[in-house]
Design a protein around this motif. Structure first.
Motif, PDB file in Angstrom:
ATOM      1  N   LEU A  40     -43.331 -15.195  25.650  1.00  0.00           N
ATOM      2  CA  LEU A  40     -42.694 -13.927  25.309  1.00  0.00           C
ATOM      3  C   LEU A  40     -41.411 -14.159  24.504  1.00  0.00           C
ATOM      4  O   LEU A  40     -41.206 -13.549  23.449  1.00  0.00           O
ATOM      5  N   LEU A  41     -40.556 -15.048  24.990  1.00  0.00           N
ATOM      6  CA  LEU A  41     -39.281 -15.275  24.316  1.00  0.00           C
ATOM      7  C   LEU A  41     -39.468 -15.992  22.983  1.00  0.00           C
ATOM      8  O   LEU A  41     -38.755 -15.718  22.015  1.00  0.00           O
ATOM      9  N   ALA A  42     -40.427 -16.906  22.927  1.00  0.00           N
ATOM     10  CA  ALA A  42     -40.707 -17.583  21.658  1.00  0.00           C
ATOM     11  C   ALA A  42     -41.252 -16.591  20.631  1.00  0.00           C
ATOM     12  O   ALA A  42     -40.846 -16.587  19.461  1.00  0.00           O
ATOM     13  N   LEU A  43     -42.173 -15.743  21.069  1.00  0.00           N
ATOM     14  CA  LEU A  43     -42.758 -14.737  20.185  1.00  0.00           C
ATOM     15  C   LEU A  43     -41.694 -13.757  19.710  1.00  0.00           C
ATOM     16  O   LEU A  43     -41.615 -13.428  18.515  1.00  0.00           O
ATOM     17  N   LEU A  44     -40.871 -13.290  20.634  1.00  0.00           N
ATOM     18  CA  LEU A  44     -39.816 -12.341  20.287  1.00  0.00           C
ATOM     19  C   LEU A  44     -38.913 -12.903  19.201  1.00  0.00           C
ATOM     20  O   LEU A  44     -38.646 -12.251  18.177  1.00  0.00           O
ATOM     21  N   ASN A  45     -38.448 -14.109  19.398  1.00  0.00           N
ATOM     22  CA  ASN A  45     -37.466 -14.672  18.474  1.00  0.00           C
ATOM     23  C   ASN A  45     -38.095 -15.160  17.170  1.00  0.00           C
ATOM     24  O   ASN A  45     -37.454 -15.094  16.119  1.00  0.00           O
ATOM     25  N   ALA A  46     -39.323 -15.627  17.217  1.00  0.00           N
ATOM     26  CA  ALA A  46     -40.009 -15.995  15.972  1.00  0.00           C
ATOM     27  C   ALA A  46     -40.276 -14.758  15.122  1.00  0.00           C
ATOM     28  O   ALA A  46     -40.080 -14.782  13.893  1.00  0.00           O
ATOM     29  N   ALA A  47     -40.707 -13.681  15.773  1.00  0.00           N
ATOM     30  CA  ALA A  47     -40.974 -12.443  15.037  1.00  0.00           C
ATOM     31  C   ALA A  47     -39.696 -11.868  14.442  1.00  0.00           C
ATOM     32  O   ALA A  47     -39.673 -11.425  13.277  1.00  0.00           O
ATOM     33  N   MET A  48     -38.612 -11.888  15.211  1.00  0.00           N
ATOM     34  CA  MET A  48     -37.348 -11.370  14.699  1.00  0.00           C
ATOM     35  C   MET A  48     -36.800 -12.256  13.575  1.00  0.00           C
ATOM     36  O   MET A  48     -36.238 -11.763  12.595  1.00  0.00           O
ATOM     37  N   ALA A  49     -36.982 -13.555  13.705  1.00  0.00           N
ATOM     38  CA  ALA A  49     -36.511 -14.467  12.663  1.00  0.00           C
ATOM     39  C   ALA A  49     -37.277 -14.259  11.362  1.00  0.00           C
ATOM     40  O   ALA A  49     -36.675 -14.142  10.280  1.00  0.00           O
ATOM     41  N   ASP A  50     -38.600 -14.199  11.433  1.00  0.00           N
ATOM     42  CA  ASP A  50     -39.384 -14.000  10.215  1.00  0.00           C
ATOM     43  C   ASP A  50     -39.132 -12.624   9.607  1.00  0.00           C
ATOM     44  O   ASP A  50     -39.198 -12.451   8.380  1.00  0.00           O
TER      45      ASP A  50
END
Length: 245
Positions: free
Chosen positions: A91-101
């Motif tokens: 969840l946290l990896a997905l959240l931050n990868a999506a926000m970064a991209d």
């Protein structure tokens, strides 16, 4: 790295900074820009304005760091729902990868469209006092107009905060029902407790108009951009072997 540096950064998951190009902003002449102009002129003015007291408080609150806000929400929601370590990590990896991209895509688009003289990337703080050059007979200038929140010194289109709200809310809503309780903080301001992911997303987006920094159409396009990127990242990364679409 400065925010502008993101325009020259390679995305983590999406194929390129143009995979989710939002397209050009609306033109100066036409009803969409007239509506944008009129709404921000009324609601985004420092004082007096058409805002409610609650809206006036929300504008500076959501000027806080979007990544901090949504990571606060994600951590609290994950704990409340007793996520396993593996699910919480994804969840946290997905959240931050999506926000970064999303941030990388938005800044690349800001740089691209901001370089094109014919595209409308000027802020309300410039547009509302100086309507004479816009060629739109339905926009009336207000030389004394000032935004509630200080205007950032980079192109208005697309919008960073709304795109982050769209990306983060999409990730959380893919994992949880909307009715979640979480408390967000912004330095120097009272904390705010939400009982709905969608409501936080809506407040964060509208705050950009109430603060006088962005036009409604830019907010809507940018939120949708973040949602599209988050959906793609969710489907195409961090899946168990054989599950990637």
């Amino acid at each position: 790295m400065s925010a502008l540096g993101l325009a020259f950064t390679s995305p983590f998951v999406v194929a390129s900074t143009t995979q989710f190009d939002p397209g050009p902003p609306r033109s100066l002449v036409g009803q969409p820009y007239t509506d944008d102009f009129t709404i921000v002129k009324q609601f985004g003015r420092s004082t007096p304005s058409a805002r409610s007291a609650e809206q006036t408080e929300l504008a500076p609150f959501w000027e806080g760091n979007a990544s901090v806000h949504w990571n606060q929400a994600a951590n609290q929601i994950a704990r409340a729902n007793h996520l396993s370590m593996s699910r919480n990590s994804r969840l946290l990896a997905l959240l931050n990868a999506a926000m970064a991209d999303t941030a990388i895509t938005v800044w690349s688009a800001k740089l691209h469209y901001g370089r094109i003289p014919a595209e409308v990337t000027w802020r309300p703080a410039t547009a509302i006092p100086l309507t004479d050059p816009d060629g739109n007979p339905d926009t009336e200038p207000d030389p004394l107009w000032q935004p509630l929140v200080n205007t950032p010194c980079h192109p208005e289109y697309p919008a960073g905060h709304p795109s982050q709200n769209g990306a983060a809310a999409t990730v959380l809503l893919s994992a949880f029902p909307d009715d979640q309780v979480f408390t967000l903080t912004t330095a120097g301001l009272p904390s705010r407790t939400y009982t709905s992911i969608a409501q936080a997303r809506s407040d964060g987006n509208n705050a950009r108009v109430w603060g006088g920094m962005h036009y409604p159409s830019t907010v809507a396009i940018s939120d949708a951009l973040g949602e599209a990127i988050a959906t793609w990242v969710n489907v195409n990364s961090m899946q168990r072997h054989g599950e990637r679409h």
